[in-house]
Enzyme design. Structure first.
Site, mmCIF file in Angstrom:
data_model
loop_
_atom_site.group_PDB
_atom_site.id
_atom_site.type_symbol
_atom_site.label_atom_id
_atom_site.label_comp_id
_atom_site.label_asym_id
_atom_site.label_seq_id
_atom_site.Cartn_x
_atom_site.Cartn_y
_atom_site.Cartn_z
ATOM 1 N N GLU A 95 -14.769 -31.532 -4.803
ATOM 2 C CA GLU A 95 -16.070 -31.598 -4.121
ATOM 3 C C GLU A 95 -15.956 -31.068 -2.697
ATOM 4 O O GLU A 95 -16.807 -30.309 -2.219
ATOM 5 C CB GLU A 95 -16.558 -33.049 -4.109
ATOM 6 C CG GLU A 95 -17.953 -33.235 -3.539
ATOM 7 C CD GLU A 95 -18.387 -34.685 -3.611
ATOM 8 O OE1 GLU A 95 -17.968 -35.479 -2.742
ATOM 9 O OE2 GLU A 95 -19.142 -35.039 -4.538
ATOM 10 N N GLY A 229 -39.763 -4.346 10.397
ATOM 11 C CA GLY A 229 -39.347 -5.733 10.195
ATOM 12 C C GLY A 229 -38.113 -6.129 10.984
ATOM 13 O O GLY A 229 -37.355 -7.008 10.541
#
Length: 849
Positions: A95, A229
């Protein structure tokens, strides 16, 4: 019926930067689930922090399930609790490995918590951690995976975190929550409504930034033509990497703001955002540069300088890499690649236009408000996109313009586009303008020529007054068609759209500025003024001179401007005032007005807004002038103004601002009976002595007399005033308040701080039904409370006052450092002291017995 076709999406949900959870808890269940971790989880949830804690049902052996992996990826920060036996769980190790991968590739955060474990044991794999990993190596585990677990442990242990040895756990948990809150409360910038194509561009730019490297500061340039952009990409990368820096600053629209505000103010904004300097005022650029260097040299900062167009701007805001701490990143967006080269920015990213698939997707989102397109519109949509050449701005605007229209209207629009050359984006953008109604065109051109960057409320106010109709609907139409945007309450417009609007006006009369509908360019305006070239075509003039140079003219420029509606002169000194003003004028805003009066023959019957702040205006020879339509009058800092004359000729006046008129002595009685007056501001009128003897202002909402040091008497209230909410008399010379102040039945806040000449308070104040706040701090002469007409209340107050006080307790009362006898306070304020907890008496009250 044809089925809707869903386009393959090239955008990523990660670009929206939403998180399913604020915090992901990683821990060894057997060690801490029932104790420390459980308490931490409850505390986080109690603070409103959305926290994920696995219930062990998501676990299957040693593998991380897709559901658990999704929880890790969708959490803003992972809190890893290293306990004594954490490393003995291969599930925990795996994990942790996944969590650390998210740091590198997803921009997530990790906060290690060393619970009764020495951080050096984790960092150097000693003690129980060494034993646990040795067992892993002796078993049949993949040796490569064990190496990854060791690396993950060492990397996590090297991060800043919290260490608990002994003491009260709840205090330790509180500190963790404080640190976590600091991290998760950083809010992302708005990127785009439809963030198409960013998932491919953001990683490319991120690779140039090398954020994981803390060796020195770096600058990266983003360049390309307008409308591609650049700013959107800068906002997206900001959101991806912001959490890895100590301080953040996004300075937008530098090209425009440096002209409007000046670079000194931008330096002040930068220091506020990056160093928390709230009240710092810089005198010059040369003073700001060393301060920026000294404040930021030791900090790891992220600074984005958006739309830079000059070396001066870069030198003032990011002079060199030695200004910033190690690991800092400065991102510069500009249209000028050469500017980056000259400044020595070696790492540059050229923004490319959208490819065909991306352009089609963005068009469909804007034209259909969905990623699904009707098959009958697919071919024509592709045909439309071909004309945009990958320019996102044009795609958005035309897509929004075609939204909701029929296929016949689409075909008609395509015919129009086909007659326009592909490279003439200005003309493509004009198609949206041509589709506006006439009143929408007027508002659009007004904003394009004058009001880009203004506060929305100011734009609304000026246009409503000047045009004679509320512009709300038209502005919403312009927003819907992507012609303007509202960003932090300011009106924004892309440079290309601004240029297109101004070009429309210029073409009204290319060679004769005086015959255009709008004048904004200072050289054109001065030419018209000096040469008297005005005409009845001109409706709006806004003059803003950067240089402090006196304008020489004869004052006759407005003789032929019979349709002039809005005249705004903000930064300009004139040798004299106008000889004539047109009766069509609805807005007159002239800062530093050079005369004591308006022209003798001017009829202001249509004038709605008059602002002559900082000028020489005195109402001279205009004592009976009629202002029938006037709603707002602002004469702030008019130092020659000595008296306000009869104002009964302005029956519709709503706002009267006379603040900082230091030589103003008298305000005419008529002002006390203006039935529509809502806002009266006389702050800092230090010479003011005479107000109207009585007032009955049913519409009044706010009245402010702060720092009126010569004012001794407050007017009698002649009728119930239900709308007033705020009255401030702080630092004034007021000696007494009339008992009729009890007729201010709508009053919510009364401020009379530091009124040292005020000797008594009328008891009617404590009967005001809506009074929420009474501030009378440091009224050193205040010694008694009266019933009215000079009658001092007895030590035991009358039952009606006590009952009123019991019912109508203000939420906040500050009578600190006053001289009211204890008997009065104890009796009058007893209901306040015993009221529910939301009511309280200021803790520093000092009562002199």
């Amino acid at each position: 019926m044809a089925t809707m076709r869903k386009l393959k999406s090239s955008s990523s949900s990660s670009i929206t930067y939403g998180w399913a959870y604020d915090v992901f808890l990683s821990f060894r269940g057997e060690d801490t689930r029932m104790g420390f971790t459980g308490n931490l989880y409850n505390a986080l949830v109690g603070k409103g922090i959305n926290t994920f804690i696995d219930d062990e049902e998501l676990r299957k052996g040693e593998e991380i399930t897709p559901a658990l992996m999704m929880a890790i990826q969708q959490s803003r920060i992972a809190v890893v609790i290293f306990s004594e036996n954490y490393a003995s769980s291969t599930f925990c190790l795996e994990e942790l490995r996944k969590i650390m991968e998210c740091i590198k590739h997803k921009g997530r955060l990790v906060w290690p918590v060393f619970y009764k474990v020495d951080p050096s044991d984790v960092r150097h794999l000693k003690g129980s951690y060494a034993e646990a990993l040795a067992k892993c190596e002796r078993k049949t585990f993949d040796t490569e995976k064990v190496k990854q677990w060791k690396l993950a442990l060492q990397e996590a242990a090297n991060l800043v975190g919290s260490h608990f040895k002994h003491g009260y756990e709840y205090k330790f948990i509180c500190k963790i929550i404080q640190e976590v809150s600091k991290k998760i409360n950083r809010r992302p910038l708005h990127v785009a409504k439809y963030p198409v194509g960013l998932e491919f561009r953001v990683p490319k730019l991120n690779s140039l930034l090398e954020v994981e490297s803390d060796e020195g500061a770096q600058m990266v340039g983003i360049y390309g033509m307008g409308g591609l952009g650049k700013t959107t990409l800068a906002c997206a990368i900001y959101n991806c990497i912001a959490d890895q820096f100590d301080s953040l600053c996004f300075l937008g629209d530098i090209r425009e703001n440096s002209m409007k505000r000046g670079l000194v103010q931008l330096q002040e904004m930068l220091l506020f955002e990056l160093a928390g300097e709230k009240d710092l005022k810089l005198c010059s650029l040369n003073k700001g540069i060393p301060i920026i260097k000294s404040r930021l040299r030791g900090k790891k900062i992220l600074l984005i300088l958006d739309d830079v167009n000059s070396l001066e701007q870069l030198k003032a805001l990011a002079g060199g890499l030695d200004w910033f701490g190690s690991g800092s990143r400065v991102i510069i967006t500009t249209r000028d690649k050469h500017l980056l080269h000259v400044y020595g920015v070696k790492r540059v990213y050229e923004v490319e236009g959208l490819n065909c698939e991306e352009a089609l997707e963005l068009f469909v989102w804007n034209a259909f408000k969905s990623k699904e397109v009707d098959p009958s519109h697919l071919d024509i949509s592709k045909k439309v996109v071909l004309y945009f050449n990958g320019l996102p701005l044009a795609v958005e605007i035309i897509g929004s313009d075609l939204y909701g229209r029929t296929i016949l209207e689409w075909k008609s629009a395509i015919d129009t586009y086909e007659r326009i050359p592909h490279d003439n984006i200005q003309e493509i953008l004009r198609v949206s303008y041509d589709g506006l109604k006439e009143f929408e065109k007027e508002i659009f051109l007004d904003i394009a020529c004058f009001f880009k960057g203004y506060k929305l409320t100011d734009v609304m106010n000026i246009l409503c007054s000047g045009r004679g109709f509320a512009p709300d609907y038209a502005i919403q139409v312009l927003i819907d068609k992507s012609l303007i945007k509202i960003d932090e309450y300011s009106v924004r417009m892309h440079d290309m759209i601004e240029d297109m609007g101004r070009e429309i006006v210029r073409l009204e009369s290319p060679s004769k500025p005086g015959e255009r509908s709008r004048l904004w360019f200072s050289k054109d305006i001065l030419h018209v003024f000096k040469e008297n070239k005005g005409s009845d075509k001109t409706e709006v003039i806004v003059l803003n001179l950067l240089k402090d140079k006196e304008v020489q003219w004869d004052g006759n420029a407005f003789m032929n401007m019979e349709n002039l509606k809005i005249l705004v002169i903000e930064k300009a000194r004139f040798s004299r005032g106008p000889n004539h003003l047109p009766k069509s004028l609805r807005v007159l805003k002239w800062c530093d007005y050079p005369e004591s009066s308006l022209p003798a023959h001017y009829n202001p019957k249509k004038l709605v807004m008059l602002d002559l702040s900082m000028g020489l205006f005195t109402f001279s020879n205009q004592m009976i002038m009629k202002f029938k339509s006037l709603k707002e009058m602002k004469l702030s800092k008019c130092q020659s103004l000595k008296q306000v004359p009869d104002m009964s000729g302005a029956p519709n006046l709503k706002k009267l601002h006379l603040d900082s008129c230091k030589n103003l002595v008298e305000v005419h009685d008529s002002v006390g009976f203006l039935g529509k007056l809502e806002d009266l501001n006389l702050n800092r009128c230090t010479g003011l002595k005479i107000l109207p003897r009585g007032i009955n202002l049913p519409s009044l909402k706010t009245m402010s007399l702060r720092n009126c040091t010569s004012l001794e008497n407050f007017p009698e209230i002649l009728g119930k005033m239900k709308n007033i909410t705020y009255l401030v008399l702080s630092d004034s010379g007021i000696c007494d308040l009339p008992f009729s102040i009890g007729l201010l039945v709508g009053l919510e806040k009364l401020t009379i701080d530091r009124c040292n000449k005020l000797l008594e308070l009328p008891s009617s104040i404590f009967m005001l039904p809506k009074l929420d706040t009474l501030e009378a701090y440091c009224c050193k002469g205040l010694a008694q409370i009266t019933k009215g007409k000079g009658q001092v209340l007895p030590e035991t107050l009358s039952s009606d006052v006590i009952n009123a006080s019991s019912r109508l307790v203000p939420r906040y009362v500050d009578l600190s450092f006053c001289y009211l006898p204890y008997e009065f306070l104890a009796t009058l304020l007893y209901p306040l002291i015993t009221a529910p907890s939301q009511s309280f008496l200021h803790a520093s009250m000092n009562v002199i017995l």
